[in-house]
Structure formats: C-alpha cells, structure tokens
Design a protein around this motif. Structure first.
Motif, short mmCIF file in Angstrom:
data_model
loop_
_atom_site.label_atom_id
_atom_site.label_comp_id
_atom_site.label_asym_id
_atom_site.label_seq_id
_atom_site.Cartn_x
_atom_site.Cartn_y
_atom_site.Cartn_z
N SER A 17 0.84 -1.20 0.00
CA SER A 17 0.00 0.00 0.00
C SER A 17 0.88 1.25 0.00
N TYR A 19 0.95 3.60 2.14
CA TYR A 19 1.50 3.78 3.49
C TYR A 19 2.73 2.91 3.69
N GLU A 20 2.58 1.67 3.26
CA GLU A 20 3.67 0.71 3.43
C GLU A 20 4.89 1.14 2.63
N GLN A 60 -9.68 -4.45 6.19
CA GLN A 60 -9.02 -4.99 7.38
C GLN A 60 -9.92 -4.72 8.56
N ASP A 61 -9.90 -5.59 9.54
CA ASP A 61 -10.66 -5.25 10.74
C ASP A 61 -9.71 -4.68 11.77
N ALA A 62 -10.26 -3.78 12.53
CA ALA A 62 -9.50 -3.06 13.54
C ALA A 62 -8.47 -2.14 12.91
N ARG A 63 -8.58 -1.92 11.60
CA ARG A 63 -7.66 -1.02 10.90
C ARG A 63 -8.35 -0.47 9.67
N PRO A 64 -7.92 0.71 9.23
CA PRO A 64 -8.53 1.22 8.00
C PRO A 64 -8.21 0.32 6.82
N ASP A 65 -9.11 0.30 5.85
CA ASP A 65 -8.85 -0.45 4.64
C ASP A 65 -7.58 0.06 3.99
N LYS A 66 -6.99 -0.78 3.17
CA LYS A 66 -5.82 -0.30 2.43
C LYS A 66 -5.91 -0.72 0.98
#
Lengths: 182, 182
Positions: A17, A19-20, A60-66
């Motif tokens: 992504s 971000y990554e 993703q759960d517990a995180r925004p989609d990417k």
DNA sequence: GTCCGCATGTAACTTGTTACATGATTTA
DNA sequence: TAAATCATGTAACAAGTTACATGCGGAC
C-alpha cells in the motif's frame, strides 16, 4: 520524474500500500531515493491512471482499509524501457561545500562544529550499512539477481559514507587552521 | 533554499553580473552547486529586495548593459548566520541505484552499457579535477583561507568521483553475471 | 486520557526546469 | 550568412515540501 520508476521497482520487489511504501522509503529504498507519503500517493494515482499499476482494496478489521498496489505488465514494460534510457547527470548540491567556501569569510569555528556533527552522522550511517552487509550478505558470491542488486546498491552506500567521513576529517583540519587566522 | 547562499558566496569571492554568475555555475561553483540563469536572475532580484545584495548598472559599448551585483553588509551577516545553521541531510537520489535494482527483473545488458558510460564520465571528471589540483594547488600546505576552502571542496569532488568509478566497475561485474542468468 | 501506529488524502507553497523572446556584435 | 557570445528576462509547467484533516484502535 523518476519517483515513478522507484515505486515500480519497489512494487515489483513486493506489492504494498501507499503507506507501506512510505515506510519502506524511510528505510531500505530510502537510502538511495527519498519521498514523502504525499508524493507517493500522488504518483501512485497517476500511475494507476496510466495503467502501470493496479490497486486492490483490502478490507481490514480493527484497521482502516488499504489499497494494495501491484505492477501491471504495462508497468513492467515501462520499467524495461526506462532502464535502457541514459541517466542524465543528477544536479550536484553540496551545501557543506558552499559553507566551506563561505567560512573563508568568517565563522569557521561554527562550521567546524557542524562538520563534526556531520562526520558523526555519516559514521553512524556507515556503521548501519556495514551491519546490514554483515547480516544480510555474509557470502556475496552466491546471491540471486535481486539480492545481488540490493547488495550492489548497499556497497555504493558504504563507499559514499566512507568518502564523507574521510572528507569531514580533512575539513575539520582545514577549518581549524582557518579558525586560527580569523 | 540555499541557492541564495551559494550566490552570496560566489559574489563575495568576486562581484559579477547574473550572466557572469551563470557561467561560473557552469564551471567552478557548478561542480558542487548547479543553477540555470533563470533561477539566478530570480534569486538575485529577491536578494536585492531583501537588501542582501546591491546592483550597479554598468554601461558597456558594443555590448548590452549589465548589472554588477555585490554583497551588502546585511548579506554578509546573513551568510555568517547561515553557516552556523545545521545542514539538514540532503535528499538522496541515486537513479543508477534504482536502475540496478530494476535490472534484477530484466534488461541488465542495457544497464551495463549505461553504467560503463557513467564510469567513463566520472573518470573524465576525476581527471579534470586532478588536473585542477595539480595546476592550482601544487603546494596545499600554504594556502590562504579562500584558496584552502576551494582546495578542500575540490578534494571532496575527487573523492566522490573516485568512489563512483570504483562503484561502476563493481556494478559492471555484477550486471555481467546477472545478464548471464537472464 | 493522551499519544502512537495505521491509512489516505487535500491545499498551498517553494523550488527547479523548459521553452521562448529580444537584440546587438563578433567569429567562422 | 549562419552561428556563437553577451545580457536580461517572462511564462508555463513539473517536482518536491509543509501544513493540515480525518478517524479508528491499542498501548501507556
């Protein structure tokens, strides 16, 4: 405009992504090509429009989609084309060089202290690179193509940092003499 | 924003017109700081507004008039202030490094040829620097402050070019092996 | 309850590049 | 007669930087 290609290389080595990628640009790739996340997002969007990369939204759960990007065949072809292009000499910008010449007119002491800090910074970086070399490339003779490319670039970084450390030492000596005369 | 300061240094070393500075930026100063004439004119105007430089129009016959710039006391003070400022690490941009890693995915041959051209370019530049060294600094132990600053920067250039030549040699070897496997 | 990491973005700005314009004089 | 040199500039664009915005979840 080569951030495009730097991103293509990074994504071919491993999809990821925006971000990554931004984080990778703070580390491995960032040692020889820097970029901020704003720039990365902008270029990724443009490359998607050009069809060089394609994105897949990963919930993703517990995180925004990417959005995970990967290189398309068109992107891979563009990369091949670009490799063969001649590299025009990159503009040189050695702020320390300018400062050294400025110091001939005064304030050599302040510069000497700054150069000493720079020397430490480069020495630290050199040390980091050498650690990576030892850890990741203990036997550089048998490496696959990807690893040997990475190793080669790392070797370049080591050479550059060594050069800087030596130069800073030399500069400190010269500045000390300049200082005596000011 | 350090073209300002590069120009201040150049003008303190010797006053001159925008055109003349642009030519110096193609040679001596240009070895460690590049700029085009458009940029130089723009920055000169801004620095004049800030009071860092002052211009004197010099009429010439058989040639267009020129504005000869020189550094004001305020400009000199700014330079002193700037020297003491920490140099933030300049962004790294090694297109060849990116290409090497790209070559792991193909077209290593094209890159090897390009790297060979780069090696020649750097060797040529190294040679030029060493000629300047021999010609202008035959006895580096007794130099005035200005000359020793210039010498130091030149030494930096020599180190950098040597490093590049070595690296290119290494790269050619690695790429040749990569090529064999592609 | 505040800060850090994950994740993506917009907006405004600065810096640098490329192309074009002008016009006289000297050199090939 | 074409080119290069001297001399200064405008305009449009590309690239890079800085600041700001949003929002959830986990760690301290």
């Amino acid at each position: 405009m080569a951030l495009d290609h730097a991103l293509l290389v990074a994504l071919r080595e491993r999809p990821g992504s925006g971000y990554e990628l931004a984080r990778r640009f703070d580390r491995s790739i960032g040692f020889f090509w820097t970029a901020t996340h704003q720039q990365i997002y902008r270029v990724l969007r443009r490359m998607q429009e050009l069809g060089w990369v394609r994105a897949e939204v990963v919930p993703q759960d517990a995180r925004p989609d990417k959005k995970v990007y990967e290189v398309t065949p068109a992107g891979a072809a563009e990369l091949q084309r670009w490799i063969a292009e001649p590299v025009e000499p990159e503009p040189v910008r050695l702020a320390l060089g300018v400062k050294v010449r400025a110091a001939a007119f005064g304030n050599a002491k302040a510069l000497r202290e700054e150069v000493a800090r720079q020397r430490d910074r480069h020495a630290q970086r050199l040390d980091l690179f050498q650690q990576i070399e030892k850890r990741d490339f203990p036997d550089p003779r048998r490496l696959g193509p990807q690893a040997s490319a990475q190793y080669l670039v790392l070797r370049g970084g080591i050479m550059v940092e060594k050069g800087w450390v030596d130069w800073c030492e030399e500069a400190i000596g010269v500045l000390r003499e300049m200082e005596a005369g000011q």
